[in-house]
Design a protein around this motif. Structure first.
Motif: not given
Length: 350
Positions: A297-311
């Motif tokens: 989840w920590e890895d996913d969260k970093a991806f979501l914020i940096d590349e997935g443009e998730v807020t």
């Protein structure tokens, strides 16, 4: 004299001829048992095929854990059983697979424990919004005598619980727009599985529940059938839900677990030693799953914020708690639990 000699000579020839004719027969008779013994081979017992299913898509944590479990079992049984894994609803959706287990059309599956609530009513407490404070709180309850009615009901319905300790990350809300509080969920087209407890949660938050199967979830978001919904953190990225719904409210309203169950018919056909092997393989698979899931989840969260443009929105947790407060009493009154006063009883395991 010559005549006598001739008769003797004929007699000798006849005796010799008779002896020559009988010897091949005798040799054949003595050799047959040896030849038959050399060609006899022990019969090989055919491996028993064990069909094991899961609804998750390849790449999600649950199917990976299923594959590990099947690999461990195949190695441990060394050809006595062959565990065949079928991911992504290849054997049917979760409801179909459960029905398959009841009649032994397939032997095992992994699913979220709360998916079995239609067979054991006390399981509903696991999905009730804000019933537990942590995974440890929930597992303390499941290991207690208070949870015994769950396992008894599953047995009565043709299932055997092998392991329920595949600890998923908590459940979150997400949407195409920010959800700061339940006030933002009013009128929201909110995806739920076909389970009544999820409908109750949605209504408590002010949302409009819409039943959509898991496999259709990403498409329903893209097509506007739903605005958002909920899931465990593990599935938000791997299922591609973030592509259409980019606002996450990391409220941790429930603490789900995956479980491994088997057809009771199949389970009862195993010896105690074989059952121990299956239990050990499931325990090892759960240990591996739990070691990696939180870091994932920590890895996913970093991806979501940096590349997935998730807020990830700042939310009012107390507002969500207040919205969920009437749920326990309402669910008790409507018969969602088998055990009387279940909500208050599980609070003792914090």
């Amino acid at each position: 004299m010559k005549k006598l000699f001739s008769m003797l000579l004929v007699l000798v020839i006849l005796v010799a001829a008779l002896s020559g004719c009988s010897s091949p027969t005798e040799e054949a008779t003595t050799e047959e048992p040896t030849q038959a013994a050399e060609t006899t081979e022990p019969e090989k017992k055919e491996a028993v095929v064990v069909k094991f299913g899961n609804a998750g898509a390849i790449g999600e944590p649950a199917p990976e854990a299923c594959q590990e479990f099947c690999d461990l079992a195949n190695e441990a049984f060394d050809g006595e059983f062959v565990f065949e894994f079928y991911p992504a609803e290849q054997l049917g959706n979760e409801g179909t697979m459960m029905e398959n287990l009841q009649v032994d059309l397939q032997q095992g599956m992994m699913c979220s424990l709360d998916s079995l609530a239609s067979y054991s009513k006390d399981i509903n407490i696991l999905s009730m919004a804000f019933a537990f404070e942590s995974s440890e709180h929930m597992l303390n309850y499941l290991h207690s005598e208070v949870a015994d009615p769950i396992w008894n009901a599953l047995d009565d319905n043709g299932f055997h619980m092998v392991n329920f300790e595949f600890q998923k990350n908590p459940r979150i809300f997400f949407c195409k727009y920010p959800l700061y509080s339940p006030a933002d969920m009013v009128g929201m087209k909110y995806r739920i599985p076909n389970l009544p407890i999820f409908e109750k949660n949605a209504l408590a938050m002010g949302a409009t529940p819409t039943v959509v199967s898991w496999s259709e979830y990403p498409f329903a978001l893209l097509q506007g059938v739903v605005d958002g919904g909920e899931c465990s953190k593990d599935s938000y990225k791997s299922a591609g839900l973030y592509e259409a719904a980019k606002y996450v409210t990391e409220v941790n309203y429930a603490y789900p677990v995956e479980c491994i169950i088997f057809s009771k018919t199949f389970w009862d056909s195993l010896t105690a030693e074989q059952q121990d092997i299956v239990n050990e393989c499931a325990e090892k698979a759960a240990e591996g799953y739990n070691e990696t899931i939180k870091q994932k989840w920590e890895d996913d969260k970093a991806f979501l914020i940096d590349e997935g443009e998730v807020t990830f929105v700042e939310y009012d947790r107390q507002a969500f708690l207040d919205a969920a407060a009437p749920l326990a009493e309402a669910l008790e009154e409507e018969g969602f639990f088998e055990t009387e006063d279940l909500y208050n009883k599980v609070q003792a395991f914090k």
